[in-house]
Design an enzyme around this catalytic site. Structure first.
Site, PDB file in Angstrom:
ATOM      1  N   GLU A 280       0.785  -0.942   0.028  1.00 28.17           N
ATOM      2  CA  GLU A 280       0.178  -0.299  -0.015  1.00 28.17           C
ATOM      3  C   GLU A 280       1.205   1.574   0.049  1.00 28.17           C
ATOM      4  O   GLU A 280       1.522   1.120   0.934  1.00 28.17           O
ATOM      5  CB  GLU A 280      -0.958   0.411   1.296  1.00 28.17           C
ATOM      6  CG  GLU A 280      -2.024   0.949   1.192  1.00 28.17           C
ATOM      7  CD  GLU A 280      -2.984   0.914  -0.334  1.00 28.17           C
ATOM      8  OE1 GLU A 280      -2.965   0.052  -0.743  1.00 28.17           O
ATOM      9  OE2 GLU A 280      -3.665   2.356  -0.079  1.00 28.17           O
ATOM     10  N   GLU A 311      -0.484   9.326  -6.034  1.00 33.44           N
ATOM     11  CA  GLU A 311       0.367   8.448  -6.167  1.00 33.44           C
ATOM     12  C   GLU A 311       0.563   7.435  -7.042  1.00 33.44           C
ATOM     13  O   GLU A 311       1.775   7.733  -7.715  1.00 33.44           O
ATOM     14  CB  GLU A 311       0.323   7.134  -4.767  1.00 33.44           C
ATOM     15  CG  GLU A 311       0.036   7.902  -3.211  1.00 33.44           C
ATOM     16  CD  GLU A 311      -1.111   7.679  -2.525  1.00 33.44           C
ATOM     17  OE1 GLU A 311      -1.473   6.079  -2.467  1.00 33.44           O
ATOM     18  OE2 GLU A 311      -1.563   8.333  -1.712  1.00 33.44           O
ATOM     19  N   ASP A 469      -6.541   2.604   2.707  1.00 33.18           N
ATOM     20  CA  ASP A 469      -5.868   2.106   3.375  1.00 33.18           C
ATOM     21  C   ASP A 469      -7.587   1.083   3.188  1.00 33.18           C
ATOM     22  O   ASP A 469      -7.152  -0.143   3.067  1.00 33.18           O
ATOM     23  CB  ASP A 469      -5.786   1.963   4.856  1.00 33.18           C
ATOM     24  CG  ASP A 469      -4.345   3.287   4.718  1.00 33.18           C
ATOM     25  OD1 ASP A 469      -4.405   3.224   3.974  1.00 33.18           O
ATOM     26  OD2 ASP A 469      -4.469   4.328   5.871  1.00 33.18           O
TER      27      ASP A 469
HETATM   28  P1  ADP Z   1      -5.987   8.308   3.011  1.00 29.01           P
HETATM   29  O1  ADP Z   1      -4.386   8.074   2.981  1.00 29.01           O
HETATM   30  O2  ADP Z   1      -6.338   9.059   3.510  1.00 29.01           O
HETATM   31  O3  ADP Z   1      -7.175   6.986   3.255  1.00 29.01           O
HETATM   32  P2  ADP Z   1      -6.351   8.199   0.036  1.00 29.01           P
HETATM   33  O4  ADP Z   1      -6.502   9.372  -0.453  1.00 29.01           O
HETATM   34  O5  ADP Z   1      -5.170   6.594   0.170  1.00 29.01           O
HETATM   35  O6  ADP Z   1      -6.726   9.301   1.344  1.00 29.01           O
HETATM   36  O7  ADP Z   1      -7.831   7.521   0.043  1.00 29.01           O
HETATM   37  C1  ADP Z   1      -8.676   8.278  -0.413  1.00 29.01           C
HETATM   38  C2  ADP Z   1      -9.971   7.563  -0.706  1.00 29.01           C
HETATM   39  O8  ADP Z   1     -11.159   7.231  -0.067  1.00 29.01           O
HETATM   40  C3  ADP Z   1     -10.476   8.306  -2.546  1.00 29.01           C
HETATM   41  O9  ADP Z   1      -9.401   7.575  -3.029  1.00 29.01           O
HETATM   42  C4  ADP Z   1     -11.666   8.011  -2.365  1.00 29.01           C
HETATM   43  O10 ADP Z   1     -11.922   6.267  -3.319  1.00 29.01           O
HETATM   44  C5  ADP Z   1     -12.121   7.506  -0.664  1.00 29.01           C
HETATM   45  N1  ADP Z   1     -13.250   8.580   0.350  1.00 29.01           N
HETATM   46  C6  ADP Z   1     -12.863   9.900  -0.113  1.00 29.01           C
HETATM   47  N2  ADP Z   1     -13.537  10.424   0.629  1.00 29.01           N
HETATM   48  C7  ADP Z   1     -15.177   9.859   1.188  1.00 29.01           C
HETATM   49  C8  ADP Z   1     -16.683   9.551   0.824  1.00 29.01           C
HETATM   50  N3  ADP Z   1     -16.704  10.595   1.511  1.00 29.01           N
HETATM   51  N4  ADP Z   1     -16.812   9.086   0.683  1.00 29.01           N
HETATM   52  C9  ADP Z   1     -16.688   7.375   0.148  1.00 29.01           C
HETATM   53  N5  ADP Z   1     -15.387   7.013  -0.131  1.00 29.01           N
HETATM   54  C10 ADP Z   1     -14.485   8.323   0.210  1.00 29.01           C
END
Ligand code: ADP
Length: 490
Positions: A280, A311, A469
């Site tokens: 990851e 990324e 994650d």
């Molecule tokens: P983190 O590392 O904080 O988990 P990431 O950018 O890796 O952040 O992942 C965020 C992902 O979470 C986004 O790509 C999206 O698919 C999902 N996501 C973000 N906000 C929401 C939401 N409000 N509802 C559903 N999925 C979400």
């Protein structure tokens, strides 16, 4: 795309995965966890903080723009800078004295598990996997309090030269310091009086991230020697490699740690040749480290990679695909097309079996030809993870498999559907699939296949921390479970 159809597919996938998960023997999850401490700053907190310092001293320190928090005044200066501009910042600290000072002088609202491996272990344990073996090289006593206390979550412990699996609460290293990140949230409109007055222009946050000098992304020799103790497991989810530094004070370099990381992966695979390994990714500022992780740890060693769109762009950039990288980042009308090509490029460059990209409203999973699962089975794994993401955004955390069903109530994103409609024109035009195949979410490239799904998005999420994650872990575990179920002929 028919939105109702995708709602139904989410529901069907959720219950299909529920039937598959018991086929898994276990998952290994390493390396990073920390404690996230959250403090929402109020007027009162700010008055209290400013009284602790001399305003002229704060101003002097603001002018030096500290890039590291060595003492409380550095924190105060960076907080003022961040609030004045309403701009997010993350600043490292290498000692625990700031943590102690903040605890004594400010306090916090709540604390939670942080770090990819910590978040993933807790999620998988709560989903009810038979066994989750977490491994955190710097597991402190305080850190263990943030792990789910359930019989299926274990951690290796060295005892009289042997390795045994114990609940994290019984497996910590005595006397070790905790890695605690402080997250200071502030709101638009907050009035600050410090060398004059200003009003905070927007909501944002300042993070003080703990980077103790002694931390090494490595496996204890005894655990490595007795790695067979963690088996049977079907998969490993590895993360935290971004913590590797180019150089250490003892003369070792990133090359040493990359070598160790690869040895662990090789050993895991030797102990179970069927084992699948997922890495990851997260943002990695240092390009040397980013490249080493991708080209030396991931490439040719692991099977699966999970990452978000930024990324993907960053990875392409260090692998020499600048143009593609920029078009992923620009996210114009054709952003999704670039993203798809970017994921395919990563699959090829890194010799992977699977690349899962998550974005807001849709996920793309690119697969090497010859994968034992059908595209429908891969689609179920992705849909399951979309429901988990929705449940997490909705409720802040997932307490159990049953509670994750709350995600099914969240609607599939209209915007996601719209983005996919645009991508459909491209895919059909390029003969990557027929219009009907695209409706199912299936794409057939010359040297790869892909699954693409619209996802559920929560309009006003409780929290978005760790959703990425959650998505990657949910989909990877579901995929492995389906593989095991298939092998069992069920
Ligand atoms: P983190 O590392 O904080 O988990 P990431 O950018 O890796 O952040 O992942 C965020 C992902 O979470 C986004 O790509 C999206 O698919 C999902 N996501 C973000 N906000 C929401 C939401 N409000 N509802 C559903 N999925 C979400």
């Amino acid at each position: 795309m028919d939105i109702q159809e995708w709602e139904q597919r989410h529901t069907d996938a959720f219950y299909n995965v529920k039937r598959s998960l018991p086929y898994l023997d276990g998952m290994f999850v390493a390396y990073n966890s920390n404690i996230d401490v959250i403090k929402h700053l109020t007027d009162k907190d700010l008055r209290k903080l400013t009284e602790l310092f001399d305003e002229a001293e704060i101003q002097k320190r603001v002018e030096t723009y500290p890039r590291e928090i060595k003492e409380p005044l550095d924190f105060m200066a960076r907080l003022i800078i961040s609030m004045r501009e309403g701009k997010a910042a993350e600043i490292p600290t290498h000692t625990s004295s700031t943590h102690e000072w903040l605890k004594a002088n400010l306090g916090f609202d709540y604390a939670r598990m942080g770090g990819q491996a910590g978040i993933i272990s807790n999620l998988l344990a709560r989903l009810g996997l038979k066994k989750v073996v977490a491994y955190i090289p710097w597991l402190s006593e305080e850190q263990t309090e943030y792990f789910v206390a359930s019989d299926n979550l274990l951690h290796p412990k060295v005892e009289n030269g042997n390795v045994v699996l114990k609940p994290p609460r019984e497996a910590f290293k005595p006397g070790i310091e905790s890695k605690v990140n402080w997250i200071f949230e502030y709101s638009k409109g907050l009035e600050v009086t410090c060398n004059g007055n200003f009003t905070v222009p927007r909501d944002n946050r300042l993070i003080i991230s703990s980077r103790p000098k002694w931390i090494r992304l490595d496996m204890d020799r005894e655990v490595y020697e007795h790695l067979d103790t963690i088996f049977p497991i079907d998969g490993a989810m590895l993360s935290g490699y971004q913590m590797i530094k180019e150089e250490y004070e003892d003369g070792s370099t990133y090359k040493d740690y990359v070598l160790h990381a690869v040895k662990v992966i090789d050993k895991l695979k030797a102990l179970n040749p069927q084992l699948r390994i997922h890495v990851e990714l997260t943002s990695i500022q240092n390009r040397v480290i980013r490249k080493a992780i991708l080209a030396e740890i991931v490439a040719n060693h692991v099977h699966s990679l999970g990452l978000d769109t930024v990324e993907v762009a960053n990875a392409l950039n260090v692998l020499g695909h600048e143009e593609l990288s920029y078009s992923v980042i620009r996210k114009e009308e054709y952003g999704i097309t670039s993203l798809y090509h970017g994921a395919v490029q990563l699959l090829k460059d890194l010799s992977l079996e699977r690349v899962h990209v998550h974005s807001l409203g849709y996920y793309i999973c690119v697969l090497a030809k010859g994968h034992p699962l059908t595209l429908k089975e891969h689609r179920d794994a992705l849909l399951f993870s979309s429901t988990l993401a929705a449940a997490k955004a909705l409720t802040g955390d997932i307490e159990s498999f049953e509670s994750a069903a709350a995600g099914l109530e969240v609607p599939v994103s209209d915007k996601g559907i719209e983005d996919l409609e645009n991508f459909k024109v491209y895919c059909v035009g390029k003969k990557l699939c027929t219009p009907d195949e695209f409706e199912y979410g299936y794409i057939y490239g010359a040297d790869h296949n892909a699954v693409i799904i619209p996802t559920k998005v929560v309009e006003q999420p409780q929290s978005t921390v760790g959703i990425g994650d959650t998505i990657s872990a949910g989909a990877f575990a579901a995929m492995l479970a389906e593989m095991k179920q298939k092998q069992a002929g069920k």
